[in-house]
Design an enzyme around this catalytic site. Structure first.
Site, short mmCIF file in Angstrom:
data_model
loop_
_atom_site.label_atom_id
_atom_site.label_comp_id
_atom_site.label_asym_id
_atom_site.label_seq_id
_atom_site.Cartn_x
_atom_site.Cartn_y
_atom_site.Cartn_z
N SER A 206 27.49 25.33 -16.59
CA SER A 206 26.79 24.29 -15.84
C SER A 206 26.87 22.95 -16.60
O SER A 206 27.99 22.56 -16.96
CB SER A 206 25.34 24.74 -15.56
OG SER A 206 24.86 24.15 -14.38
N ASP B 190 28.34 29.66 -5.32
CA ASP B 190 27.81 28.84 -6.43
C ASP B 190 27.35 27.47 -5.93
O ASP B 190 28.02 26.87 -5.06
CB ASP B 190 28.95 28.65 -7.43
CG ASP B 190 28.52 28.26 -8.83
OD1 ASP B 190 29.27 28.58 -9.78
OD2 ASP B 190 27.46 27.64 -8.96
N HIS C 118 25.74 31.02 -9.15
CA HIS C 118 25.86 30.18 -10.35
C HIS C 118 25.94 30.96 -11.65
O HIS C 118 26.19 30.36 -12.71
CB HIS C 118 24.64 29.25 -10.38
CG HIS C 118 24.79 28.02 -11.23
ND1 HIS C 118 25.89 27.19 -11.17
CD2 HIS C 118 23.98 27.50 -12.18
CE1 HIS C 118 25.73 26.19 -12.01
NE2 HIS C 118 24.59 26.36 -12.66
N1 LIG Z 1 21.75 23.60 -14.62
C1 LIG Z 1 22.63 22.74 -14.70
O1 LIG Z 1 23.19 22.51 -15.82
C2 LIG Z 1 23.02 21.95 -13.47
C3 LIG Z 1 24.24 21.07 -13.60
C4 LIG Z 1 24.06 20.05 -12.50
C5 LIG Z 1 22.60 20.11 -12.10
N2 LIG Z 1 21.96 21.08 -13.03
#
Ligand SMILES: N=C(O)[C@@H]1CCCN1
Length: 298
Positions: A110, A250, A277
């Protein structure tokens, strides 16, 4: 269960401390895999299953980025203190302090993905490989995709989200219930949520300083300092063997991940068809096979 740590501790980072743990033995022949969590403002916990790589000889380093988990918390810092450059410096510091700068692999999940890509752009000689998992390259593009995913939620959910976002009532039960509908579709499709994910989720909100300053109240309402940030157009500078990972469901949609594949020479992309995710939690056996195969190719 993830294997026990072989070492835990903190390293100095300026006047602060960065907490880390090692699973396996550093410098024993295979490069250390450094797990870089998302958020920013999350913690290492939800990435703990990567520690199993140590069973196959790859030592794994987990750490908590400054501001949360076992690292120094700074709830009174101005939002402008929390910058990409700060976390880049912290990652480089940790690598040096642990003595792994000559032989390591980065796994960025992420937000950790673009953070690791930025590190790779400096062409560190000891970086053997880069895994960018479920990651944004552009927050404006992320937000375009969030709008599309939100519009596809069951009837009424988007209206509920909009109403509470307009009122700033992010902690209302109604908003949290609507948020959970999104998370169960696009963040973690395993129910009940695995303990490691729940740990990081709770840590984010136990001290939301960094997450709120840079990201915002949740994954799809990004109003923090990163909301206009992008590394699209710079990714060609990554010359490290790269594996891209994302889930078919995702929040990091194929469109979100596409710039990495377009710009990083030779980047290989694996999409996990049953995941959102967190493929390492949603399809653990396939995830481990894909990651191990990549590590063996380095
Ligand atoms: N949990 C994360 O890192 C995500 C990346 C874009 C918004 N939050």
């Amino acid at each position: 269960m993830s294997p026990e740590a072989s070492a835990k501790g903190t390293v100095p980072f300026g006047e602060y401390r960065t907490w880390y743990r090692v699973t396996g033995e550093l410098g024993a022949g295979r490069p250390a895999v450094v797990a870089v969590h998302g958020g920013p403002g999350s913690t290492h916990d939800y990435l703990l299953p990567l520690a199993r790589l140590a069973e196959d000889g790859w030592p794994v380093v987990h750490y908590d980025q400054l501001g949360n988990g076992g690292s120094t918390h700074l709830p009174h810092k101005e939002p402008g203190f929390w910058t990409v450059e700060l976390f880049e410096a912290e990652l480089a510091n940790l690598i040096q302090r642990l003595g792994i700068a000559d032989d390591y692999v980065l796994f960025g999940q992420s937000w950790g993905g673009p953070l690791c890509a930025r590190h790779a752009m400096t062409a560190p000689p000891g970086l053997r490989g880069l895994v960018v998992a479920n990651a944004p390259a552009s927050y404006p593009l992320w937000l375009e995709e969030m709008a599309r995913l939100r519009a596809a939620l069951p009837p009424g959910v988007e209206d509920t989200l909009r109403r509470h976002e307009a009122a700033g009532t992010y902690d209302s039960e109604e908003y949290l219930a609507a948020m959970r509908v999104f998370y169960d579709r696009h963040v973690c499709r395993v129910t009940p949520w695995p303990r490691d994910f729940l740990s990081s989720f709770m840590e984010i909100y136990n001290d939301p300083t960094v997450y709120y300053a840079m990201n915002g109240p949740n994954e799809f309402h990004v109003i923090g300092s990163l909301k206009d940030w992008s590394i699209v157009g710079d990714l060609h500078r990554v010359r490290t063997p790269t594996l891209l990972i994302s889930g078919r469901h995702d929040e990091a949609t194929p469109a979100v991940v596409q710039p990495y594949h377009d710009e990083i020479p030779g980047a290989r992309w694996e999409i996990f068809e049953e995941s959102s995710h967190l493929p390492h939690l949603e399809e653990p056996e396939r995830f481990r096979a894909v990651l191990t195969d990549f590590l063996k190719s380095l």
